[in-house]
Every structure is written in structure tokens, then in C-alpha cells.
Design a protein around this motif. Structure first.
Motif, PDB file in Angstrom:
ATOM      1  N   ASP A 123       0.678  -1.266   0.086  1.00  0.00           N
ATOM      2  CA  ASP A 123      -0.222  -0.416   0.074  1.00  0.00           C
ATOM      3  C   ASP A 123       0.817   0.770   0.107  1.00  0.00           C
ATOM      4  OD1 ASP A 123      -1.896   1.918   0.631  1.00  0.00           O
ATOM      5  OD2 ASP A 123      -3.169   0.732   1.338  1.00  0.00           O
ATOM      6  N   GLU A 124       0.515   2.229  -1.068  1.00  0.00           N
ATOM      7  CA  GLU A 124       1.242   3.171  -0.676  1.00  0.00           C
ATOM      8  C   GLU A 124       1.020   4.679   0.463  1.00  0.00           C
ATOM      9  OE1 GLU A 124       0.225   5.125  -4.412  1.00  0.00           O
ATOM     10  OE2 GLU A 124       1.580   3.777  -5.794  1.00  0.00           O
ATOM     11  N   ASN A 125       0.397   4.143   0.994  1.00  0.00           N
ATOM     12  CA  ASN A 125      -0.452   4.593   2.701  1.00  0.00           C
ATOM     13  C   ASN A 125      -0.245   4.162   3.940  1.00  0.00           C
ATOM     14  OD1 ASN A 125      -1.490   7.496   0.911  1.00  0.00           O
ATOM     15  ND2 ASN A 125      -2.650   5.025   0.219  1.00  0.00           N
ATOM     16  N   VAL A 126       0.029   5.185   5.158  1.00  0.00           N
ATOM     17  CA  VAL A 126      -0.273   4.826   6.314  1.00  0.00           C
ATOM     18  C   VAL A 126      -1.113   4.854   7.122  1.00  0.00           C
ATOM     19  CG1 VAL A 126       1.575   4.721   7.900  1.00  0.00           C
ATOM     20  CG2 VAL A 126       2.129   4.293   6.037  1.00  0.00           C
ATOM     21  N   LEU A 127      -1.388   3.563   7.539  1.00  0.00           N
ATOM     22  CA  LEU A 127      -2.788   4.207   8.960  1.00  0.00           C
ATOM     23  C   LEU A 127      -2.493   5.129  10.210  1.00  0.00           C
ATOM     24  CD1 LEU A 127      -5.565   4.412   9.006  1.00  0.00           C
ATOM     25  CD2 LEU A 127      -5.817   1.872   9.869  1.00  0.00           C
ATOM     26  N   PHE A 128      -3.299   6.137  10.891  1.00  0.00           N
ATOM     27  CA  PHE A 128      -1.545   6.703  12.161  1.00  0.00           C
ATOM     28  C   PHE A 128      -3.481   6.577  12.316  1.00  0.00           C
ATOM     29  CE2 PHE A 128       1.931   7.313  10.012  1.00  0.00           C
ATOM     30  CZ  PHE A 128       3.081   7.095  10.964  1.00  0.00           C
ATOM     31  N   ARG A 129      -2.967   6.226  14.179  1.00  0.00           N
ATOM     32  CA  ARG A 129      -4.561   7.006  14.857  1.00  0.00           C
ATOM     33  C   ARG A 129      -3.865   8.601  15.998  1.00  0.00           C
ATOM     34  NH1 ARG A 129      -4.391   5.021  20.825  1.00  0.00           N
ATOM     35  NH2 ARG A 129      -2.749   6.277  20.890  1.00  0.00           N
ATOM     36  N   VAL A 130      -4.986   9.006  15.755  1.00  0.00           N
ATOM     37  CA  VAL A 130      -4.353   9.927  16.226  1.00  0.00           C
ATOM     38  C   VAL A 130      -5.587  11.153  17.363  1.00  0.00           C
ATOM     39  CG1 VAL A 130      -4.728  12.865  16.278  1.00  0.00           C
ATOM     40  CG2 VAL A 130      -3.099  11.215  14.425  1.00  0.00           C
ATOM     41  N   VAL A 131      -5.089  10.752  18.832  1.00  0.00           N
ATOM     42  CA  VAL A 131      -6.421  11.314  19.362  1.00  0.00           C
ATOM     43  C   VAL A 131      -6.397  12.773  19.666  1.00  0.00           C
ATOM     44  CG1 VAL A 131      -6.974  11.288  21.714  1.00  0.00           C
ATOM     45  CG2 VAL A 131      -5.230   9.648  20.947  1.00  0.00           C
ATOM     46  N   VAL A 132      -7.676  14.202  19.537  1.00  0.00           N
ATOM     47  CA  VAL A 132      -8.113  15.199  19.590  1.00  0.00           C
ATOM     48  C   VAL A 132      -9.167  15.347  20.223  1.00  0.00           C
ATOM     49  CG1 VAL A 132      -6.914  15.245  17.500  1.00  0.00           C
ATOM     50  CG2 VAL A 132      -9.391  14.999  17.598  1.00  0.00           C
ATOM     51  N   MET A 133      -9.066  16.836  20.929  1.00  0.00           N
ATOM     52  CA  MET A 133     -10.290  17.807  21.608  1.00  0.00           C
ATOM     53  C   MET A 133     -11.657  17.205  20.801  1.00  0.00           C
ATOM     54  SD  MET A 133      -8.581  17.715  24.479  1.00  0.00           S
ATOM     55  CE  MET A 133      -9.324  19.687  25.050  1.00  0.00           C
ATOM     56  N   ARG A 134     -12.439  16.874  21.181  1.00  0.00           N
ATOM     57  CA  ARG A 134     -13.679  17.047  20.672  1.00  0.00           C
ATOM     58  C   ARG A 134     -14.710  17.947  20.636  1.00  0.00           C
ATOM     59  NH1 ARG A 134     -17.204  12.449  20.147  1.00  0.00           N
ATOM     60  NH2 ARG A 134     -16.433  10.788  22.229  1.00  0.00           N
ATOM     61  N   LYS A 135     -13.942  19.182  21.034  1.00  0.00           N
ATOM     62  CA  LYS A 135     -13.892  20.416  20.134  1.00  0.00           C
ATOM     63  C   LYS A 135     -12.980  20.814  19.045  1.00  0.00           C
ATOM     64  CE  LYS A 135     -11.088  23.474  23.579  1.00  0.00           C
ATOM     65  NZ  LYS A 135      -9.636  23.638  22.426  1.00  0.00           N
ATOM     66  N   GLY A 136     -12.453  20.130  18.772  1.00  0.00           N
ATOM     67  CA  GLY A 136     -11.206  20.991  18.217  1.00  0.00           C
ATOM     68  C   GLY A 136     -11.189  20.050  16.668  1.00  0.00           C
ATOM     69  N   LEU A 137     -12.270  18.969  16.744  1.00  0.00           N
ATOM     70  CA  LEU A 137     -12.309  18.007  15.634  1.00  0.00           C
ATOM     71  C   LEU A 137     -12.266  18.402  14.772  1.00  0.00           C
ATOM     72  CD1 LEU A 137     -12.661  14.654  15.078  1.00  0.00           C
ATOM     73  CD2 LEU A 137     -15.087  14.730  15.525  1.00  0.00           C
ATOM     74  N   ASP A 138     -13.064  19.908  14.051  1.00  0.00           N
ATOM     75  CA  ASP A 138     -13.735  19.311  12.707  1.00  0.00           C
ATOM     76  C   ASP A 138     -12.114  20.709  12.455  1.00  0.00           C
ATOM     77  OD1 ASP A 138     -15.911  19.121  13.164  1.00  0.00           O
ATOM     78  OD2 ASP A 138     -17.163  20.970  13.199  1.00  0.00           O
ATOM     79  N   SER A 139     -11.727  21.893  12.963  1.00  0.00           N
ATOM     80  CA  SER A 139     -10.466  22.029  12.491  1.00  0.00           C
ATOM     81  C   SER A 139      -9.334  21.190  12.850  1.00  0.00           C
ATOM     82  CB  SER A 139     -10.116  23.055  14.436  1.00  0.00           C
ATOM     83  OG  SER A 139      -8.861  23.660  13.663  1.00  0.00           O
TER      84      SER A 139
END
Length: 428
Positions: free
Chosen positions: A266-282
Motif C-alpha cells: 500500500d502507498e499509504n499508512v494508517l495512523f490513529r490520532v487523539v484530539v479534543m472533541r471541540k477541535g475535531l472540525d479544525s
């Protein structure tokens, strides 16, 4: 593909045996064709007006019924070969114990199915009606089969695709997810070439993004400042202060990136990132700007099982529909092809009567021209029957002004021959 000629020639009160010998003398005995007697029983003629009316329809019936028979044949070939892993010709469609070629060359009228006591119109309409029903059934079956095949192909393409499209459930475990009132987990697909950039920037990218947005907003404000009322200055300052605070707020949990999938294919890599809910859209906007793809994901421990069951069901359904279509084509081709040849016989019968008149006195034959001998065969038959009047319907010659119109009565179009002629192309 073999191109046969169905012809009808007048007996000229000399009997069918004599007419057949004359036909052979100008064709098969000269090495121009193989000839087969095409025996048509005495059919219920009716009036000349009814024959004229049916003549207008019979050519259309011939084309439509023939197209349905060929459609069934083509469908059988395509469906049969579509699932083969190796090149293999499908079983030849048969008409009873005969191939299509043998059937026409040994044609015998089926009186049980096509009762000669019925009028020509009844016989033709009945054949046309049955062909229409078969065509409707085939269309519906093809729609159902193609929908199933399309759905299966979509799943196959998805499963074989990159991380941008394939299901993620097999790469994500429950412990990889962080969900709460204030935190949420985002799945990010990053191009392999941008992996290092992602790891260096994902934690602070929002600050640079907000600064970039602020600069663009400031430029827009400067361009339109001269048009803004002074009363808006207070609101403008409040807005800038608010954006500054946002820019200083970090919504990404530091060091929360975790690589979940890194397949060499695959030419891509999968990452998990944890973010604040209020900043999800940003954060999603930042990813879009950076060409990092956020994949929507909802953890479901049964998703893999359901997807496998769905795929297995489609495989079974596709196999069942394919088997049904092959059997249906094999069964119905027999009826359709037989009906088509009987319709050809009816058409030849009508054209011969309209050409040579009543009482019925003609001989029908099936000719298979030898390769590259068609032109010679035309010339030889033309010389034998050149004394026949053009467009004669048993009442004398047709005037030159009406010759073209009368030629169409026999279904000849722009081509006219001194004998009745119908083409018949079939697969051998």
C-alpha cells in the motif's frame, strides 16, 4: 458464422422435382453451393389483402425474433465465459439434438407446435408474442444478475483497494481507541512519502494553520477596510482576540499518533490520532489542507463478520443467478431459434405467393454458398431465372415507375433478384 440463402423459385407447372433439379444445375452441380430442400407444408393463405398486410409486418417480426434468439445466444456465451479462469469455449447451444446449422439444413415443420390449420397471421403473431415474453424475462434476469455482480465487484475492488477505501476494522483494536466527553479518536491515512512530515507536524499543525487563516483574513480585511464603518472596529478587535486564543489552543493530544497499518503493498499508512472533541472540525480542516485523509470510523466488533457474510451471500447469489441464466438460455434458445426459422418459412411462403401468385406452386431451398463463390452463384441463378418478370405478383409485369415500390413487397429493399431471397446468418 455461416451465411445461408433461403430461396423460393417457381415450379412453372413442371413439378417440384423438376424445379429442384433446375436449381441444383445452376448452383450445387457447378460447385457453387451446398443445397438443402426446405420443405414448407401447405399453409392457410387467406386473402391477398391479408397477405399484403402481413407482408408489411413479417419483415419486422423476422428481425425482432431473430435479434432475441441471437441475444440469448450472446448472453449464454458471455455469462458462461465470464467466470472461467482459463479460455474455454462454452457448450454449443442445441435445438433438440441438432446444432443451429444442422437444424436449418434438415428443417422439418413442427406441426404439433405450429398448427397448419391456423392462419398465417395467427402463427406469426403467436411467435412474435412468445419472443416478446422471452425477451422481457431475459432483460429482468440480466438486470438482477448484473446488480449482484456489480455489488460483488464493488466489494472486491474495495477490499483489494488502498487504505483510502478498504475497511479499517481489521487493523483497529478496541484498545487503540480513546473516547470520552472531551476526547475522541481520528483515523488518518497518510501517503507513505509524507509519513515523516506527518509525525513532525501533526501536533503543531493547527497553530500554523490558524496563523495562515488569520493572515488570509487580515489581507481580506485590509482590502475592504476603506469600505468598513468605524462602528465595526470594536467587533473586529474582539474577533481578532478570539482567533488569537484559538490559535494558541492545542487540540491534538501530544504523542497520540499510533501507526496501525503499514503494508508494503500500500502507498499509504494508517495512523490513529487523539484530539479534543471541540477541535475535531479544525483538525479535519488541517488534514484536508495537508492532504492527509481522515477516514470516518465507528468501532464495531462484528463488522468483519458481517462483511464476510455479505460477501459470501453475494458469491452464492451470483453463482445461483449465473447457473439459472445458463440453463434458461439453453432451454429457451431451442424454442426461440425454432420459432425464428418457422417464421422465416412463413415469410418465404408469403413472399413466394406475392411474387408468383396463386395457386401455390413454388419450391423452397436452402443454399450455403461456397467461400468466395457468392458472386458467381448470383450470376448463375440470375441467368436461370432472368425470364421472371421483376416484381411479378402473379398478375403480370410491374411498370418501371413502380418497380422500386414492388421490390419492397418481397422484403428485398434496394436489392432485387428474379427469385425470392432471404438471408440467414447463424453460428456454426
Amino acid at each position: 458464422m455461416s451465411s445461408h440463402w433461403l430461396v423460393a423459385v417457381p415450379n412453372e407447372k413442371k413439378g417440384r422435382e423438376r424445379a429442384w433439379k433446375n436449381l441444383e444445375s445452376a448452383s450445387s452441380l457447378k460447385g457453387l453451393s451446398n443445397n438443402y430442400q426446405f420443405k414448407i407444408p401447405d399453409l392457410k393463405v387467406g386473402t391477398l389483402d391479408s397477405l399484403m398486410g402481413l407482408s408489411d409486418d413479417i419483415a419486422k417480426y423476422d428481425a425482432l425474433v431473430g435479434s432475441v434468439a441471437k441475444k440469448v445466444e450472446k448472453t449464454h456465451y458471455e455469462i458462461y465465459t465470464s467466470e472461467l479462469t482459463e479460455k474455454k469455449e462454452p457448450h454449443q447451444l442445441m435445438i433438440g439434438d441438432f446444432s443451429a446449422k444442422d437444424y436449418v439444413e434438415k428443417f422439418s415443420w413442427n406441426k404439433n407446435r405450429y398448427n397448419t390449420a391456423h392462419s398465417l397471421r395467427q402463427l406469426a403473431d403467436s411467435i412474435m408474442k412468445e419472443a416478446g415474453k422471452a425477451d422481457d424475462i431475459l432483460k429482468k434476469q440480466l438486470v438482477d444478475y448484473n446488480e449482484t455482480r456489480t455489488a460483488y465487484t464493488a466489494i472486491e475492488r474495495r477490499d483489494a483497494g488502498s487504505l483510502l477505501v478498504k475497511p479499517l476494522s481489521s487493523y483497529i483494536k478496541k484498545q487503540d481507541l480513546v473516547e470520552g466527553d472531551y476526547l475522541t479518536t481520528v483515523m488518518v491515512v497518510v501517503p507513505r512519502a509524507k509519513e515523516l512530515e506527518f509525525l513532525n507536524e501533526y501536533e503543531t499543525a493547527e497553530i500554523g494553520y490558524e496563523q495562515k487563516m488569520a493572515e488570509e483574513k487580515k489581507k481580506q480585511d485590509d482590502d475592504s477596510k476603506e469600505h468598513k464603518p468605524d462602528s465595526d472596529n470594536l467587533e473586529e478587535k474582539k474577533e481578532k482576540t478570539k482567533k488569537k486564543k484559538i490559535a494558541e489552543c492545542r487540540n491534538v493530544v501530544p504523542r497520540s499518533a499510533k501507526k496501525l497499518c503499514d503494508e508494503a503493498s500500500d502507498e499509504n499508512v494508517l495512523f490513529r490520532v487523539v484530539v479534543m472533541r471541540k477541535g475535531l472540525d479544525s483538525f479535519k480542516n488541517i488534514c484536508r489542507d495537508k492532504r492527509w485523509t481522515v477516514r470516518p470510523f465507528k468501532f464495531d466488533p462484528d463488522e468483519d463478520r458481517r462483511q464476510k457474510e455479505q460477501k459470501d451471500q453475494l458469491v452464492a447469489k451470483k453463482k445461483q443467478q449465473r447457473s439459472y441464466l445458463i440453463r434458461w438460455c439453453q432451454t429457451n434458445y431451442t424454442e426461440l431459434f425454432s420459432s425464428w426459422i418457422h417464421l422465416k418459412a412463413i415469410r418465404l411462403y408469403i413472399e413466394a405467393i406475392l411474387r408468383y401468385g396463386l395457386p401455390v406452386d413454388f419450391t423452397a431451398g436452402l443454399l450455403l454458398p461456397h467461400p468466395n463463390k457468392e458472386k458467381q452463384l448470383r450470376e448463375s441463378l440470375g441467368q436461370l431465372y432472368n425470364k421472371l418478370d421483376r416484381g411479378n405478383i402473379g398478375t403480370g409485369a410491374v411498370s418501371s415507375e413502380n418497380a422500386g415500390a414492388e421490390a419492397d413487397i418481397g422484403g428485398f429493399g434496394a436489392e432485387f433478384y428474379p427469385y425470392v431471397y432471404l438471408p440467414l446468418s447463424i453460428h456454426e
